[in-house]
Design a protein around this motif. Structure first.
Motif, PDB file in Angstrom:
ATOM      1  N   TYR A  94       0.806  -1.043   0.048  1.00 33.96           N
ATOM      2  CA  TYR A  94      -0.078   0.082  -0.112  1.00 33.96           C
ATOM      3  C   TYR A  94       0.951   1.304   0.006  1.00 33.96           C
ATOM      4  CZ  TYR A  94      -3.958  -3.015   1.178  1.00 33.96           C
ATOM      5  OH  TYR A  94      -5.111  -3.949   1.478  1.00 33.96           O
ATOM      6  N   PRO A  95       0.433   2.469  -0.804  1.00 30.60           N
ATOM      7  CA  PRO A  95      -0.800   2.357  -1.710  1.00 30.60           C
ATOM      8  C   PRO A  95      -0.495   1.752  -2.997  1.00 30.60           C
ATOM      9  CG  PRO A  95       0.647   4.334  -1.803  1.00 30.60           C
ATOM     10  CD  PRO A  95       1.275   3.689  -0.719  1.00 30.60           C
ATOM     11  N   HIS A  96      -1.459   1.139  -3.387  1.00 30.90           N
ATOM     12  CA  HIS A  96      -1.493   0.273  -4.775  1.00 30.90           C
ATOM     13  C   HIS A  96      -1.177   1.246  -5.774  1.00 30.90           C
ATOM     14  CE1 HIS A  96      -3.772  -3.383  -3.138  1.00 30.90           C
ATOM     15  NE2 HIS A  96      -2.619  -3.147  -2.299  1.00 30.90           N
ATOM     16  N   THR A  97      -0.058   1.133  -6.757  1.00 34.28           N
ATOM     17  CA  THR A  97       0.046   2.117  -7.485  1.00 34.28           C
ATOM     18  C   THR A  97       0.379   1.754  -9.051  1.00 34.28           C
ATOM     19  OG1 THR A  97       2.645   1.631  -7.078  1.00 34.28           O
ATOM     20  CG2 THR A  97       1.640   3.860  -6.213  1.00 34.28           C
ATOM     21  N   PHE A  98      -0.150   2.665  -9.992  1.00 33.64           N
ATOM     22  CA  PHE A  98      -0.298   2.408 -11.566  1.00 33.64           C
ATOM     23  C   PHE A  98       0.956   3.041 -12.052  1.00 33.64           C
ATOM     24  CE2 PHE A  98      -4.522   0.777 -11.592  1.00 33.64           C
ATOM     25  CZ  PHE A  98      -5.187   1.027 -10.436  1.00 33.64           C
ATOM     26  N   GLY A  99       0.969   2.089 -13.358  1.00 30.78           N
ATOM     27  CA  GLY A  99       1.871   2.919 -14.153  1.00 30.78           C
ATOM     28  C   GLY A  99       1.275   4.140 -14.888  1.00 30.78           C
ATOM     29  N   GLY A 100       2.053   4.654 -15.834  1.00 30.35           N
ATOM     30  CA  GLY A 100       1.522   5.943 -16.518  1.00 30.35           C
ATOM     31  C   GLY A 100       0.605   5.662 -17.783  1.00 30.35           C
TER      32      GLY A 100
ATOM     33  N   ASN B  35     -12.265  -1.053  -3.521  1.00 31.87           N
ATOM     34  CA  ASN B  35     -11.140  -0.113  -3.893  1.00 31.87           C
ATOM     35  C   ASN B  35     -11.787   1.110  -4.575  1.00 31.87           C
ATOM     36  OD1 ASN B  35      -8.237  -1.658  -3.567  1.00 31.87           O
ATOM     37  ND2 ASN B  35      -9.941  -3.182  -4.089  1.00 31.87           N
ATOM     38  N   TRP B  36     -11.197   2.015  -4.279  1.00 34.18           N
ATOM     39  CA  TRP B  36     -11.494   3.410  -4.930  1.00 34.18           C
ATOM     40  C   TRP B  36     -10.350   4.139  -5.487  1.00 34.18           C
ATOM     41  CZ3 TRP B  36     -16.427   5.455  -5.498  1.00 34.18           C
ATOM     42  CH2 TRP B  36     -17.215   4.849  -4.693  1.00 34.18           C
ATOM     43  N   MET B  37     -10.453   4.391  -6.911  1.00 32.49           N
ATOM     44  CA  MET B  37      -9.208   5.062  -7.761  1.00 32.49           C
ATOM     45  C   MET B  37     -10.174   6.395  -8.382  1.00 32.49           C
ATOM     46  SD  MET B  37      -8.491   1.703  -7.464  1.00 32.49           S
ATOM     47  CE  MET B  37      -9.898   0.976  -8.538  1.00 32.49           C
ATOM     48  N   ARG B  38      -8.978   7.265  -8.801  1.00 31.22           N
ATOM     49  CA  ARG B  38      -9.380   8.159  -9.423  1.00 31.22           C
ATOM     50  C   ARG B  38      -8.538   8.443 -10.775  1.00 31.22           C
ATOM     51  NH1 ARG B  38      -8.179  13.783  -6.150  1.00 31.22           N
ATOM     52  NH2 ARG B  38      -5.990  14.004  -6.525  1.00 31.22           N
ATOM     53  N   GLN B  39      -9.015   9.013 -11.721  1.00 28.71           N
ATOM     54  CA  GLN B  39      -8.230   9.253 -13.018  1.00 28.71           C
ATOM     55  C   GLN B  39      -8.379  10.723 -13.552  1.00 28.71           C
ATOM     56  OE1 GLN B  39      -9.197   6.528 -16.058  1.00 28.71           O
ATOM     57  NE2 GLN B  39      -6.875   6.500 -16.720  1.00 28.71           N
ATOM     58  N   GLN B  43      -4.268  10.795 -17.789  1.00 31.23           N
ATOM     59  CA  GLN B  43      -3.350  10.320 -16.652  1.00 31.23           C
ATOM     60  C   GLN B  43      -3.618   8.925 -16.358  1.00 31.23           C
ATOM     61  OE1 GLN B  43      -2.482  12.794 -12.999  1.00 31.23           O
ATOM     62  NE2 GLN B  43      -2.276  14.671 -14.590  1.00 31.23           N
ATOM     63  N   GLY B  44      -2.777   8.106 -15.936  1.00 28.00           N
ATOM     64  CA  GLY B  44      -3.183   6.914 -15.377  1.00 28.00           C
ATOM     65  C   GLY B  44      -4.088   6.933 -14.150  1.00 28.00           C
ATOM     66  N   PRO B  45      -4.693   5.804 -13.707  1.00 27.14           N
ATOM     67  CA  PRO B  45      -5.563   5.852 -12.589  1.00 27.14           C
ATOM     68  C   PRO B  45      -4.519   5.852 -11.241  1.00 27.14           C
ATOM     69  CG  PRO B  45      -6.007   3.902 -13.735  1.00 27.14           C
ATOM     70  CD  PRO B  45      -4.703   4.624 -14.543  1.00 27.14           C
ATOM     71  N   GLU B  46      -5.114   6.598 -10.098  1.00 27.05           N
ATOM     72  CA  GLU B  46      -4.588   6.876  -8.820  1.00 27.05           C
ATOM     73  C   GLU B  46      -5.365   5.925  -7.733  1.00 27.05           C
ATOM     74  OE1 GLU B  46      -4.446  10.862  -7.434  1.00 27.05           O
ATOM     75  OE2 GLU B  46      -2.761  10.269  -6.356  1.00 27.05           O
ATOM     76  N   TRP B  47      -4.693   5.128  -6.989  1.00 23.30           N
ATOM     77  CA  TRP B  47      -5.382   4.459  -5.995  1.00 23.30           C
ATOM     78  C   TRP B  47      -5.713   5.303  -4.667  1.00 23.30           C
ATOM     79  CZ3 TRP B  47      -3.986   2.547  -0.914  1.00 23.30           C
ATOM     80  CH2 TRP B  47      -4.900   1.512  -0.681  1.00 23.30           C
TER      81      TRP B  47
END
Lengths: 107, 120
Positions: A94-100, B35-39, B43-47
């Motif tokens: 955590y936090p779970h992270t994303f690539g671009g 889970n909640w993400m925003r975008q 851009q890529g999603p953000e957790w």
């Protein structure tokens, strides 16, 4: 936070091409790596989890590999519906992270 | 079939709060974390964080800690995400998504997204 770096950021390819996208983690994440496909105006769709396992219903032309810090998503023969943006995400820490993201468009 | 259906678009002024809902169907709500993400566009999603609907336990990304609250109403199989003290850079599409309860579980289904616009 674990930084996820995708490359390339975009690519152009033709129907039937083999496409490979790379995702690198700033620290080891075992195989807690997921891949998603997103089309404009739509929610992401889950493709792969645990680095190499396909979610139900995902075509077998998609495959994933890797562990630790280096991962790849491969599309063996690009189809019209595969033109989209692809994201990796680590869920090891955590936090779970994303690539671009990597945008795949038509050559 | 599994569905996560989110509430509609919101327009808020800076400093206000927004509460987005996510109604689950087609599975046992309390067996899967939300889970909640925003975008942000382009851009890529953000957790943002997670919530266990059975226990109500939550975990938030540090940058949202203190501004986000995740809750649920198990009687209607619905999860909620409230973000307070909104700023213009909170403008984004907010998504809910489920994963099997417990650490180290992957997301499988996503909601359709809720556009939140913060503007004076």
């Amino acid at each position: 936070d674990v930084q996820m770096t995708q490359s390339p950021s975009s690519l152009s390819a033709s129907l039937g091409d083999r496409v490979t996208i790379t995702c690198r983690a700033s620290q080891g994440i075992n195989t807690y790596l997921a891949w998603y496909q997103q089309k404009p105006g739509r929610a992401p769709k889950s493709l792969i989890y645990a680095a190499s396992s396909l979610h139900s219903g995902v075509p077998s032309r998609f495959s994933g590999s890797g562990s630790g810090t280096s991962f790849t998503l491969t599309i063996s023969s690009l189809q019209p519906e595969d033109f989209a943006t692809y994201y990796c995400q680590q869920y090891n820490t955590y936090p779970h992270t994303f690539g671009g993201g990597t945008r795949v468009d038509i050559k | 079939q599994v569905q996560l259906v989110q509430s509609g678009a919101e327009v808020k002024k800076p400093g206000a709060s927004v509460k987005v809902s996510c109604k689950a169907s087609g599975y046992t709500f309390t067996n899967y974390d939300i889970n909640w993400m925003r975008q942000v566009t382009g851009q890529g999603p953000e957790w943002i964080g997670w919530m266990n609907p059975y226990s109500g336990n939550t975990g938030y990304a540090p940058r949202f800690q203190g501004r986000v609250t995740m809750t649920r109403d198990t009687s209607v199989n619905t999860a909620f995400m409230e973000l307070s003290t909104l700023r213009p850079d909170d403008t984004a599409v907010y998504y809910c998504a489920r994963d099997y309860a417990g650490e180290g579980q992957p997301i499988d289904y996503w909601g359709q997204g809720t556009l939140v616009t913060v503007s004076s």
